[in-house]
Structures are given as C-alpha cells and as structure tokens.
Design a protein around this motif. Structure first.
Motif, short mmCIF file in Angstrom:
data_model
loop_
_atom_site.label_atom_id
_atom_site.label_comp_id
_atom_site.label_asym_id
_atom_site.label_seq_id
_atom_site.Cartn_x
_atom_site.Cartn_y
_atom_site.Cartn_z
N ASP A 1 -33.62 -12.75 -35.73
CA ASP A 1 -33.44 -13.64 -34.58
C ASP A 1 -32.22 -14.56 -34.73
N TRP A 2 -31.62 -14.58 -35.91
CA TRP A 2 -30.54 -15.52 -36.17
C TRP A 2 -29.33 -15.37 -35.24
N PRO A 3 -28.85 -14.16 -34.97
CA PRO A 3 -27.66 -14.05 -34.11
C PRO A 3 -27.85 -14.72 -32.75
N ALA A 4 -29.00 -14.53 -32.13
CA ALA A 4 -29.25 -15.15 -30.82
C ALA A 4 -29.32 -16.67 -30.96
N MET A 5 -29.96 -17.15 -32.04
CA MET A 5 -30.04 -18.59 -32.29
C MET A 5 -28.65 -19.18 -32.50
N GLN A 6 -27.82 -18.49 -33.28
CA GLN A 6 -26.48 -18.98 -33.57
C GLN A 6 -25.60 -18.99 -32.33
N ASP A 7 -25.72 -17.94 -31.50
CA ASP A 7 -24.94 -17.91 -30.27
C ASP A 7 -25.35 -19.06 -29.34
N ALA A 8 -26.66 -19.30 -29.24
CA ALA A 8 -27.14 -20.39 -28.38
C ALA A 8 -26.66 -21.74 -28.90
N ALA A 9 -26.70 -21.94 -30.22
CA ALA A 9 -26.26 -23.20 -30.81
C ALA A 9 -24.77 -23.42 -30.59
N LEU A 10 -23.97 -22.38 -30.79
CA LEU A 10 -22.52 -22.50 -30.60
C LEU A 10 -22.17 -22.78 -29.15
N ASP A 11 -22.84 -22.09 -28.24
CA ASP A 11 -22.60 -22.33 -26.81
C ASP A 11 -22.94 -23.77 -26.45
N THR A 12 -24.06 -24.28 -26.96
CA THR A 12 -24.47 -25.65 -26.68
C THR A 12 -23.49 -26.64 -27.29
N LEU A 13 -23.02 -26.36 -28.51
CA LEU A 13 -22.05 -27.23 -29.18
C LEU A 13 -20.76 -27.33 -28.37
N VAL A 14 -20.26 -26.20 -27.90
CA VAL A 14 -19.02 -26.18 -27.12
C VAL A 14 -19.18 -26.96 -25.82
N ARG A 15 -20.31 -26.76 -25.13
CA ARG A 15 -20.53 -27.46 -23.87
C ARG A 15 -20.72 -28.98 -24.08
N LEU A 16 -21.38 -29.35 -25.17
CA LEU A 16 -21.58 -30.76 -25.46
C LEU A 16 -20.25 -31.44 -25.78
N GLU A 17 -19.42 -30.76 -26.56
CA GLU A 17 -18.10 -31.31 -26.89
C GLU A 17 -17.24 -31.45 -25.64
N ALA A 18 -17.29 -30.46 -24.78
CA ALA A 18 -16.48 -30.50 -23.56
C ALA A 18 -16.93 -31.64 -22.63
N ALA A 19 -18.22 -31.90 -22.60
CA ALA A 19 -18.74 -32.95 -21.72
C ALA A 19 -18.46 -34.35 -22.26
N LEU A 20 -18.47 -34.52 -23.57
CA LEU A 20 -18.42 -35.85 -24.16
C LEU A 20 -17.06 -36.29 -24.69
N ARG A 21 -16.19 -35.34 -25.06
CA ARG A 21 -14.95 -35.72 -25.74
C ARG A 21 -14.13 -36.74 -24.92
N GLY A 22 -13.87 -36.44 -23.67
CA GLY A 22 -13.06 -37.34 -22.85
C GLY A 22 -13.69 -38.72 -22.70
N PRO A 23 -14.95 -38.80 -22.26
CA PRO A 23 -15.58 -40.13 -22.13
C PRO A 23 -15.65 -40.91 -23.44
N ILE A 24 -15.82 -40.23 -24.56
CA ILE A 24 -15.87 -40.92 -25.85
C ILE A 24 -14.53 -41.56 -26.16
N GLN A 25 -13.42 -40.88 -25.85
CA GLN A 25 -12.10 -41.44 -26.12
C GLN A 25 -11.84 -42.67 -25.27
N GLN A 26 -12.53 -42.78 -24.13
CA GLN A 26 -12.28 -43.89 -23.19
C GLN A 26 -13.15 -45.10 -23.46
N ILE A 27 -14.07 -45.00 -24.40
CA ILE A 27 -14.95 -46.13 -24.69
C ILE A 27 -14.14 -47.29 -25.24
N GLY A 28 -14.33 -48.46 -24.67
CA GLY A 28 -13.57 -49.62 -25.09
C GLY A 28 -14.21 -50.36 -26.25
#
Length: 363
Positions: free
Chosen positions: A336-363
């Motif tokens: 089951d690991w390949p499916a778990m790893q693909d899901a984790a990587l996809d989630t990691l990429v989407r989380l980074e894409a959503a948060l990177r910009g707003p995090i840089q703008q935090i004052g």
C-alpha cells in the motif's frame, strides 16, 4: 560579549555581574527558573523531571532530565561558576547511567514530577512528541548533554569539542548575568557547537551513528518508507524534498521559504499527516498571531488547497499546526506504500502552493 542599552540615542554598556554577587544559587534559583522555562537551553526540549536519582547513590542527581523532539533523553547540568568546573565529566557519567532508561521509566519519572499523575504524564509526552498512542513512542537510546554555566574554561571547551568529535552530543550554553536598572538580565548564548556550524555538526554525527547503531524494526520501516517517498518525489520532479536523505525518524520535513514555518510528513500506526508547523523564535504568542493571520484567509487558502484543512492552535504548546490527515500509517502493508506516498506528496505540494505566498506576507 558586551550588552548595550539604547539611552537617548546612545549605546551604553550594561554592567556584568555574577551569580554570587546577586545571591543566585544553582539549585534554588537557576534550576527552578529553567525547569519552568527550558527554552533558553533548547527549543526542542521538554522537562521530564528535576533532581533525578534512580540509582543507589542518591547524592548523585541530574539537575534536570529532559526529552527531545527526537525521543532522546537529555541530561542538563548547571553550574553558576565562571569556568564550569568538571561538569562535562559529571554529565557524561549521568548520561551513561540513564542511557538504558525505558519509556515506562521516563513516564514514571515525569509522573512523579507532576505529583504522581501518570495519565497527565503520558498525555504531555505524547503531545510533545506528536504521537497519538504511547505504544508508538520508542526512546532513541541516545542521550544529549546540555551544559549551562556562567562561562566555561578553555580546558572544558576543548574536552567537549573532542567528545563531540568522538560521537557524543554535548551543547554548552553560556548563561551570562548582567545588571540593568536593578534587574538581573541573563544572556543565554550557545557557544558549542557554534550555531552556524550546528547543521554540519549534526550531519557528521548522524552519519557516524548510522554506520554503527543497530536499527529497530520500526526505524527500518521509516528508513525504507522515506527512501521510497524521496525517490517518488524525484521521479515526479517535486523539488520540496530535493537533497533530502532518508531518515529513521517518524517524520521528514521540508522548508517553505521562511524561518519558523516548515512543512512535514509524519507517520503514526494508522495515519499519514501532512502539515505546516508554525513556531517562530519570538515565542508562543507570535506563533499564534501568525497562525491567526493565516486563519483569516482560511476560505481562500482552502479553496487553493482544494479541500478543508485542520487548523490547530495547540494551546500550551510553542507552535500551531495547519494539517491534513490521510489514511494509512507505518503498520500498513508495503504493497500500500506507493499509493500512500503519492497521496502524501500530492498533499504536500498543494499545501505548499496554498501557504507559501501568504506566509511570506505575514508581518
């Protein structure tokens, strides 16, 4: 090092003092202050107990016994002297004596520290290590040593550097007292290893340990799982885990472009968690403020992420967490690991894409 105070656009040196002059004692004052707030000695430490002495000669006591985020024990030895005396030799002896300590013994020690409250002791340890059940926790077997004193002699520093080169993990924190307007200030500075050389020192030490220590079955699972996940990230051209090596920890981390914010993937028995953890150097309140600033953008961030996120303030902790839990953990069959790893990587990429910009703008 000299501290300066700004006074009417002028820099005025702050007067040095000594613990003796201020009638500050090791056990009664320094130890009491640090066990209430251990952060000056390391932001990844949790106090298990103080005055630990689970051996026949009760005159030998560890000033403060801690736990690290990597499930290591940490022996803290305190001196108010200007040279540290022979504290490194004493601390090495204590580290050897607790090196065989079991998790049950650690929980018992923390329970006694909390006035014999075993359930609270387990809960605090689990929250600190970010595990769900006590059965998942396993002490690493390594022991960190933290030496804290007003200053250290050249002989002590030389000894510590040689011991670190030989595979031990010893940190020297100088707790220098100053006096300003009737108040005692303490400058906490790490002098060994030098902070700028810390990552290199840790890397060399870990490489040495990897060659010599015998891995537990669970560590072998983590090492194999992360190796495969890193390979899949390379194949998918995901740069977040670039240059990362496999690990025997239950988590693997990635940067997001700003200190105090980092991404990670972690495994428990039955779940995989992808998260952004927020813990800035300014402290708990600053971390919470950054979290709340992101929370005000929750709808937009979750829209970009593609689904709802779990927003956790983590009261009483130094940081906050934005995460997504997925099915499957380290007990899942390897098929089951390949499916778990693909899901984790996809989630990691989407989380980074959503948060990177707003995090840089935090004052």
């Amino acid at each position: 090092m000299v501290l300066f105070a700004v006074n009417q656009n002028k820099l005025e040196p702050v007067s040095e003092t000594s613990y003796v002059n201020e009638a500050i004692l090791e056990r009664k004052h320094l130890q009491s202050l640090l066990k209430q707030h251990i952060a000056p000695l390391g932001d990844d430490l949790m106090v298990l107990c103080d005055e630990f002495s689970n051996w026949q000669d009760s005159s030998r006591r560890i000033d403060i016994l801690c736990l690290t985020k990597e499930a290591q024990l940490a022996v803290v030895e305190l001196k108010r002297t200007e040279d540290g005396g022979h504290m490194e030799l004493q601390a090495v002896r204590y580290a050897a004596m607790v090196s065989s300590m079991t998790l049950d013994q650690a929980v018992l020690a923390h329970s006694h520290y909390l006035n014999d409250d075993p359930e609270r002791a387990k809960k605090e340890i689990l929250e600190f290590l970010e595990f769900d059940t006590i059965e998942e926790v396993e002490l690493s077997g390594d022991v960190r040593i933290v030496l804290a004193a007003a200053n250290f002699s050249d002989e002590l520093i030389t000894s510590v550097m040689w011991l670190n080169k030989s595979g031990l993990d010893i940190t020297c924190i100088r707790l220098k007292p100053y006096k300003l307007d009737g108040k005692v200030l303490i400058d906490a500075t790490q002098i060994v290893p030098l902070p700028e050389a810390m990552d290199y020192t840790i890397k060399i030490r870990e490489q040495s340990r990897e060659k010599s220590k015998v891995k537990t079955a669970r560590q072998e699972i983590f090492k194999k799982f992360w190796a495969q996940l890193i390979e899949r990230s390379i194949a998918k051209k995901i740069s977040l885990l670039a240059n990362r090596s496999t690990s025997t920890d239950h988590w693997i981390s990635a940067g997001i472009g700003r200190a105090g914010f980092w991404l990670s993937i972690s495994l428990t028995e039955d779940r995989t968690r992808v998260e952004c953890y927020i813990s800035v150097k300014e402290g708990e309140q600053a971390s919470l403020a950054a979290f709340k600033q992101l929370y005000t953008q929750r709808e937009a961030l979750e829209t970009k992420f593609g689904e709802q996120l779990d927003w956790q303030e983590l009261p009483g902790r130094k940081g906050c967490r934005i995460c997504k839990d997925l099915n499957g953990g380290w007990r899942s069959p390897e098929v089951d690991w390949p499916a778990m790893q693909d899901a984790a990587l996809d989630t990691l990429v989407r989380l980074e894409a959503a948060l990177r910009g707003p995090i840089q703008q935090i004052g």
